[in-house]
Write a protein that holds these residues in place. Structure first.
Motif, PDB file in Angstrom:
ATOM      1  N   LEU A   1      16.360 -57.052  52.652  1.00 16.52           N
ATOM      2  CA  LEU A   1      17.047 -55.768  52.479  1.00 16.52           C
ATOM      3  C   LEU A   1      16.935 -55.027  53.804  1.00 16.52           C
ATOM      4  O   LEU A   1      15.833 -54.766  54.277  1.00 16.52           O
ATOM      5  N   ARG A   2      18.077 -54.728  54.420  1.00 19.36           N
ATOM      6  CA  ARG A   2      18.010 -54.069  55.721  1.00 19.36           C
ATOM      7  C   ARG A   2      19.000 -52.918  55.824  1.00 19.36           C
ATOM      8  O   ARG A   2      20.076 -52.941  55.204  1.00 19.36           O
ATOM      9  N   LEU A   3      18.609 -51.936  56.604  1.00 15.41           N
ATOM     10  CA  LEU A   3      19.449 -50.774  56.860  1.00 15.41           C
ATOM     11  C   LEU A   3      20.381 -51.096  58.020  1.00 15.41           C
ATOM     12  O   LEU A   3      19.931 -51.469  59.104  1.00 15.41           O
ATOM     13  N   ILE A   4      21.680 -50.940  57.810  1.00 16.05           N
ATOM     14  CA  ILE A   4      22.670 -51.224  58.844  1.00 16.05           C
ATOM     15  C   ILE A   4      23.080 -49.962  59.591  1.00 16.05           C
ATOM     16  O   ILE A   4      23.204 -49.949  60.813  1.00 16.05           O
ATOM     17  N   GLU A   5      23.251 -48.870  58.829  1.00 11.13           N
ATOM     18  CA  GLU A   5      23.733 -47.622  59.426  1.00 11.13           C
ATOM     19  C   GLU A   5      23.276 -46.446  58.574  1.00 11.13           C
ATOM     20  O   GLU A   5      23.231 -46.550  57.347  1.00 11.13           O
ATOM     21  N   HIS A   6      22.933 -45.347  59.215  1.00 17.19           N
ATOM     22  CA  HIS A   6      22.537 -44.144  58.484  1.00 17.19           C
ATOM     23  C   HIS A   6      23.195 -42.929  59.127  1.00 17.19           C
ATOM     24  O   HIS A   6      23.033 -42.680  60.323  1.00 17.19           O
TER      25      HIS A   6
ATOM     26  N   GLY B   1      23.487 -39.141  57.779  1.00 19.38           N
ATOM     27  CA  GLY B   1      23.350 -37.995  56.890  1.00 19.38           C
ATOM     28  C   GLY B   1      23.380 -38.333  55.419  1.00 19.38           C
ATOM     29  O   GLY B   1      22.402 -38.823  54.857  1.00 19.38           O
ATOM     30  N   ASP B   2      24.528 -38.076  54.778  1.00 21.25           N
ATOM     31  CA  ASP B   2      24.670 -38.282  53.334  1.00 21.25           C
ATOM     32  C   ASP B   2      24.870 -39.743  52.946  1.00 21.25           C
ATOM     33  O   ASP B   2      24.736 -40.090  51.770  1.00 21.25           O
ATOM     34  N   ILE B   3      25.236 -40.593  53.908  1.00 25.36           N
ATOM     35  CA  ILE B   3      25.597 -41.973  53.606  1.00 25.36           C
ATOM     36  C   ILE B   3      24.733 -42.950  54.405  1.00 25.36           C
ATOM     37  O   ILE B   3      24.533 -42.778  55.609  1.00 25.36           O
ATOM     38  N   SER B   4      24.241 -43.981  53.720  1.00 25.68           N
ATOM     39  CA  SER B   4      23.539 -45.078  54.385  1.00 25.68           C
ATOM     40  C   SER B   4      24.181 -46.385  53.960  1.00 25.68           C
ATOM     41  O   SER B   4      24.556 -46.565  52.798  1.00 25.68           O
ATOM     42  N   ARG B   5      24.293 -47.313  54.910  1.00 21.97           N
ATOM     43  CA  ARG B   5      24.843 -48.640  54.625  1.00 21.97           C
ATOM     44  C   ARG B   5      23.753 -49.685  54.777  1.00 21.97           C
ATOM     45  O   ARG B   5      23.021 -49.678  55.767  1.00 21.97           O
ATOM     46  N   LEU B   6      23.671 -50.572  53.779  1.00 20.10           N
ATOM     47  CA  LEU B   6      22.618 -51.577  53.762  1.00 20.10           C
ATOM     48  C   LEU B   6      23.199 -52.953  53.460  1.00 20.10           C
ATOM     49  O   LEU B   6      24.348 -53.074  52.995  1.00 20.10           O
ATOM     50  N   GLU B   7      22.382 -53.976  53.707  1.00 17.21           N
ATOM     51  CA  GLU B   7      22.734 -55.348  53.341  1.00 17.21           C
ATOM     52  C   GLU B   7      21.578 -55.942  52.554  1.00 17.21           C
ATOM     53  O   GLU B   7      20.419 -55.790  52.938  1.00 17.21           O
ATOM     54  N   MET B   8      21.914 -56.613  51.451  1.00 15.70           N
ATOM     55  CA  MET B   8      20.896 -57.199  50.590  1.00 15.70           C
ATOM     56  C   MET B   8      21.199 -58.662  50.328  1.00 15.70           C
ATOM     57  O   MET B   8      22.336 -59.021  49.993  1.00 15.70           O
ATOM     58  N   THR B   9      20.183 -59.506  50.474  1.00 18.40           N
ATOM     59  CA  THR B   9      20.248 -60.913  50.100  1.00 18.40           C
ATOM     60  C   THR B   9      19.350 -61.091  48.889  1.00 18.40           C
ATOM     61  O   THR B   9      18.172 -60.733  48.932  1.00 18.40           O
ATOM     62  N   CYS B  10      19.912 -61.626  47.798  1.00 22.38           N
ATOM     63  CA  CYS B  10      19.153 -61.650  46.544  1.00 22.38           C
ATOM     64  C   CYS B  10      19.538 -62.839  45.683  1.00 22.38           C
ATOM     65  O   CYS B  10      20.523 -63.530  45.938  1.00 22.38           O
ATOM     66  N   GLU B  11      18.754 -63.034  44.632  1.00 22.81           N
ATOM     67  CA  GLU B  11      19.072 -64.045  43.633  1.00 22.81           C
ATOM     68  C   GLU B  11      19.886 -63.422  42.511  1.00 22.81           C
ATOM     69  O   GLU B  11      20.037 -62.202  42.440  1.00 22.81           O
ATOM     70  N   LYS B  12      20.410 -64.266  41.638  1.00 23.32           N
ATOM     71  CA  LYS B  12      21.266 -63.785  40.555  1.00 23.32           C
ATOM     72  C   LYS B  12      20.495 -62.824  39.645  1.00 23.32           C
ATOM     73  O   LYS B  12      19.264 -62.894  39.532  1.00 23.32           O
ATOM     74  N   GLY B  13      21.247 -61.934  38.996  1.00 27.97           N
ATOM     75  CA  GLY B  13      20.641 -60.985  38.075  1.00 27.97           C
ATOM     76  C   GLY B  13      20.223 -59.680  38.711  1.00 27.97           C
ATOM     77  O   GLY B  13      19.774 -58.768  38.022  1.00 27.97           O
ATOM     78  N   THR B  14      20.379 -59.571  40.041  1.00 25.38           N
ATOM     79  CA  THR B  14      20.005 -58.339  40.742  1.00 25.38           C
ATOM     80  C   THR B  14      21.197 -57.387  40.782  1.00 25.38           C
ATOM     81  O   THR B  14      22.306 -57.802  41.112  1.00 25.38           O
ATOM     82  N   TYR B  15      20.961 -56.124  40.443  1.00 24.52           N
ATOM     83  CA  TYR B  15      22.027 -55.121  40.446  1.00 24.52           C
ATOM     84  C   TYR B  15      21.908 -54.217  41.661  1.00 24.52           C
ATOM     85  O   TYR B  15      20.884 -53.563  41.865  1.00 24.52           O
ATOM     86  N   VAL B  16      22.969 -54.187  42.475  1.00 27.64           N
ATOM     87  CA  VAL B  16      22.996 -53.300  43.639  1.00 27.64           C
ATOM     88  C   VAL B  16      22.933 -51.846  43.188  1.00 27.64           C
ATOM     89  O   VAL B  16      22.227 -51.021  43.786  1.00 27.64           O
ATOM     90  N   ARG B  17      23.631 -51.512  42.115  1.00 31.63           N
ATOM     91  CA  ARG B  17      23.649 -50.120  41.632  1.00 31.63           C
ATOM     92  C   ARG B  17      22.254 -49.671  41.218  1.00 31.63           C
ATOM     93  O   ARG B  17      21.857 -48.531  41.467  1.00 31.63           O
ATOM     94  N   ALA B  18      21.504 -50.566  40.567  1.00 32.33           N
ATOM     95  CA  ALA B  18      20.137 -50.224  40.168  1.00 32.33           C
ATOM     96  C   ALA B  18      19.245 -50.071  41.388  1.00 32.33           C
ATOM     97  O   ALA B  18      18.373 -49.193  41.426  1.00 32.33           O
ATOM     98  N   LEU B  19      19.442 -50.914  42.391  1.00 28.35           N
ATOM     99  CA  LEU B  19      18.658 -50.824  43.625  1.00 28.35           C
ATOM    100  C   LEU B  19      18.898 -49.481  44.300  1.00 28.35           C
ATOM    101  O   LEU B  19      17.945 -48.808  44.729  1.00 28.35           O
ATOM    102  N   ALA B  20      20.156 -49.047  44.380  1.00 34.61           N
ATOM    103  CA  ALA B  20      20.489 -47.764  45.007  1.00 34.61           C
ATOM    104  C   ALA B  20      19.854 -46.606  44.241  1.00 34.61           C
ATOM    105  O   ALA B  20      19.276 -45.687  44.839  1.00 34.61           O
ATOM    106  N   ARG B  21      19.937 -46.656  42.931  1.00 35.98           N
ATOM    107  CA  ARG B  21      19.335 -45.620  42.082  1.00 35.98           C
ATOM    108  C   ARG B  21      17.831 -45.533  42.295  1.00 35.98           C
ATOM    109  O   ARG B  21      17.276 -44.443  42.516  1.00 35.98           O
ATOM    110  N   ASP B  22      17.165 -46.684  42.251  1.00 34.01           N
ATOM    111  CA  ASP B  22      15.702 -46.703  42.350  1.00 34.01           C
ATOM    112  C   ASP B  22      15.211 -46.361  43.752  1.00 34.01           C
ATOM    113  O   ASP B  22      14.172 -45.702  43.904  1.00 34.01           O
ATOM    114  N   LEU B  23      15.929 -46.824  44.771  1.00 36.16           N
ATOM    115  CA  LEU B  23      15.546 -46.500  46.146  1.00 36.16           C
ATOM    116  C   LEU B  23      15.642 -44.999  46.381  1.00 36.16           C
ATOM    117  O   LEU B  23      14.746 -44.392  46.990  1.00 36.16           O
ATOM    118  N   ALA B  24      16.707 -44.385  45.876  1.00 37.45           N
ATOM    119  CA  ALA B  24      16.870 -42.935  46.036  1.00 37.45           C
ATOM    120  C   ALA B  24      15.736 -42.177  45.346  1.00 37.45           C
ATOM    121  O   ALA B  24      15.166 -41.238  45.922  1.00 37.45           O
TER     122      ALA B  24
END
Length: 298
Positions: free
Chosen positions: A158-163, A165-188
């Motif tokens: 999981l890496r930060l590509i760009e930040h 202010g209000d917006i950050s862009r990331l890249e995630m490499t994961c196995e099946k069953g992982t939700y990007v939306r849940a990751l964003a919610r929990d990270l925040a």
């Protein structure tokens, strides 16, 4: 006046679709099935309607290899908007919580290690997970309170590509069953604020990446669509390959196990695929030096 029913045909292979925005994965499969006139079609890994990117679609005999692709690693690029949480954890839902806190790039980077490796993740209420036989998103849309249990997922990187202010862009490499939306919610929440996904693009699924992707516009304009198909074996390239002799091919096609010869022959493999001249013959496993077919590819 009646319209003649379109004849379905036996066409097999993989089409790596660059799924457009605001199209469901089911709609994409239906569109390709119609364009190719295929008897059978399926996809390897659902993409949300608001997401774009790699959606591998299997036609004909390739549908037998879908699990092998679904089990592969996935890569996503996404943007999180800080300060607002929504009911769907993306732009489709209504804002359910707000915060004036905006994390810095340094704070985000410091938090990312806590979201890599094997972690527990609670899927979004608006997800395709079944609850008592019903899809969670159907229950949520009906106004019911959906409570899903946390489950283990694996995030390889999981890496930060760009930040900005209000917006950050990331890249995630994961196995099946992982939700990007849940990751964003929990990270925040971990950063003391709220957040939701405003952009989501999948760039790889198992053996398939953007280099092999075809847009819907290209597909619709093609005069020879079959030339855009990848072979059935393309979905199996990450599994061990067992090369069969002509006699072994005949046995395997009849569902019979075959003894593997040679000093380098494997003794045991949980999953493997058998081939002849590079063409997929079967999926199976190796036990005690024997290849045992589980799904024959014709």
């Amino acid at each position: 006046m009646t319209t003649e029913k379109r004849q379905k045909r036996d066409v097999s292979g993989w089409l790596v679709l660059d799924k457009p925005y605001d199209m469901t994965s089911t709609q994409a499969v239906g569109k390709l099935r119609w364009l190719f006139g295929a008897k059978k079609a399926g996809h390897a890994g659902t993409l949300d309607p608001l997401a774009t990117g790699i959606l591998p679609i299997a036609l004909g005999e390739a549908t037998k290899t879908v699990p092998a692709v679904q089990d592969g690693t996935k890569v996503y690029r996404f943007a999180i908007k800080w300060g607002e949480e929504t009911t769907t954890d993306d732009t489709e839902g209504e804002v359910s919580a707000r915060s004036e806190v905006r994390p810095s790039a340094a704070e985000i980077l410091a938090a990312l290690p806590g979201f890599t490796g094997k972690i527990m993740q609670t899927p979004p209420a608006f997800s395709a997970i079944k609850v008592d036989g019903e899809r969670a998103y159907d229950l949520a849309r009906a106004g019911e309170v959906v409570e899903l249990a946390a489950r283990p997922v694996y995030i390889e990187a999981l890496r930060l590509i760009e930040h900005q202010g209000d917006i950050s862009r990331l890249e995630m490499t994961c196995e099946k069953g992982t939700y990007v939306r849940a990751l964003a919610r929990d990270l925040a929440r971990q950063l003391g604020t709220y957040g939701h996904v405003v952009e989501l693009r999948r760039t790889a699924v198992g053996p398939f990446d953007a280099a092999r992707a075809v847009t819907l516009a290209t597909l619709e304009a093609a005069t020879d669509r079959d030339a855009l198909l990848l072979p059935v074996s393309a979905g199996l390239s990450l599994l061990p390959e067992i090369r069969l002799t002509p006699d072994q091919v005949s046995a395997v096609r009849h569902g019979n196990p075959v003894l593997l010869g040679g000093a380098s022959a494997p003794i045991a493999l949980d999953s493997a695929w058998a081939s002849s001249a590079g063409v997929a013959v079967a999926l199976g496993r190796v036990e005690a030096g024997m290849f045992k077919p589980q799904r024959v590819i014709v």
